[in-house]
Design a protein around this motif. Sequence first.
Motif, PDB file in Angstrom:
ATOM      1  N   ASP A 240     -44.938  -3.568 -17.881  1.00  0.00           N
ATOM      2  CA  ASP A 240     -45.211  -3.060 -16.474  1.00  0.00           C
ATOM      3  C   ASP A 240     -44.969  -1.457 -16.600  1.00  0.00           C
ATOM      4  O   ASP A 240     -45.251  -1.436 -15.072  1.00  0.00           O
ATOM      5  N   HIS A 243     -48.406   0.614 -15.779  1.00  0.00           N
ATOM      6  CA  HIS A 243     -48.982   0.802 -14.854  1.00  0.00           C
ATOM      7  C   HIS A 243     -48.192   1.214 -13.900  1.00  0.00           C
ATOM      8  O   HIS A 243     -48.224   1.209 -12.994  1.00  0.00           O
ATOM      9  N   LYS A 246     -47.468   4.617 -14.042  1.00  0.00           N
ATOM     10  CA  LYS A 246     -48.915   5.296 -14.745  1.00  0.00           C
ATOM     11  C   LYS A 246     -49.343   6.388 -15.789  1.00  0.00           C
ATOM     12  O   LYS A 246     -49.381   7.440 -16.131  1.00  0.00           O
TER      13      LYS A 246
END
Length: 452
Positions: A240, A243, A246
Amino acid sequence: MKDNPIIVGLDIGTTKITTVIGEVAPNGTVDIIGEGSVPSEGMKRGAVVNLERATHAIRQSVQKAERVSGVRVENVFVSVAGNHAKAITSHGLAAIRRNQEITQADVDRSIENARAVPLDPNLEIIHTLPQEYVVDGQEGIKNPVGMHGVRLEVDVHIVAGTAGPLLNLRRCVQEAGVKVEGFVLHALASGLATLEAAEQAQTVIVIDMGGGTTDVGVFKRGNLAHSACIPLGGEHVTADLAHLLKLPHEEAENVKRKYGAAVPELADPDLTLEITTASGSTHAISAFELSRIIKPRLAEIFGMIRDEIDQALGPAELVAQGVVLTGGASLLRGTSELARDRFRLPVRPGRPRGIGGLTEIVSGPAHSGGVGLVLYGIGQDGKVPLSVFRDQPDTQAVPAKKGEGRPTPPAEAPPAPPVQAPPVAAAPKKEKPEKAGGSLMDRVRGIFKDWL
């Protein structure tokens, strides 16, 4: 106890493979004389997905433990986790001739009758764990041998695994140069390593939070009465962060360990992180907002565990007296507080106890499974060996009190996991940079709008 005083546990996880070598003294006490942990390869959610890579990692782990102990490993007890492991509770009955004492043969017959339940032919029985016995309606009997009665009953917790994944696991271990002495459910091993003496008379929920899965065992008076596996773990929290921020996976893991918290209120309110993404752009995020990303996934894991227990046994706060949190992913700050809020029960961290030897290496939650495999090998009956309770103080979870924000911390904190310095700089927050952090915060709040 086995004639061979050396017992080896091989804990095969999604993110880490650990070999623990234990030496059993004549009085039954256990000294850990070897340990070898390596990053896991070829495994996903408790199942082998790449035979060659999994075999290589297992061989490395075993060889590392052999070098530390100076002992050649030949047989190992292997942990089993994942959704391919199924568990049911079955009832067995045996008639006893009048005026005859109950013998071990009668006990074995009642257990065998409980095993005679229709199972999928693709399942292989791993454990047959008797709960308590009932003699002529009298409940709560631990050992009925020598008693008189005409009707002997027993509830048995049967754990079975799908034949395919077990065959793949056995093949990897054998090709690594060792023999599988037995498979052991990971939740059972964790409970054997972490349950305290006082908890042997209670019903306790043991939650082992690993990288790819979270294993759950409900222990009733020291016996495994219910087990389940949740297909989520610490790696999903890291994913998480990777993502949304980044970041490369390794850097997201380091950020989580160093600055993350399961409860935003426990995050440092004056800490702001400068995050450099893979593309080279820079964003600022406060430790509070970082924890707001972490909390929903952990809350989801505890929510799934709560639903599983509620459906199988009834409301958790009515069924159990406490929760024991263990496993590497449980080390994240605030995890115990979040679990206590979700289960409404006293929560304590679980660490291996009752062992000697390399305690500074294997005393953390991440080694509960490996140490538990060694303890299982002493008796192979699914019960905690009495020797581990010798000279051990009875400790219980501190009950939750009104207005109390955090449970009493353990007497000795586990050693912090080694991490490489991530490419982030943490500094006291003097003035919140609106431009650097505003766009990222808006995106995070938008994605987690339904969660938060």
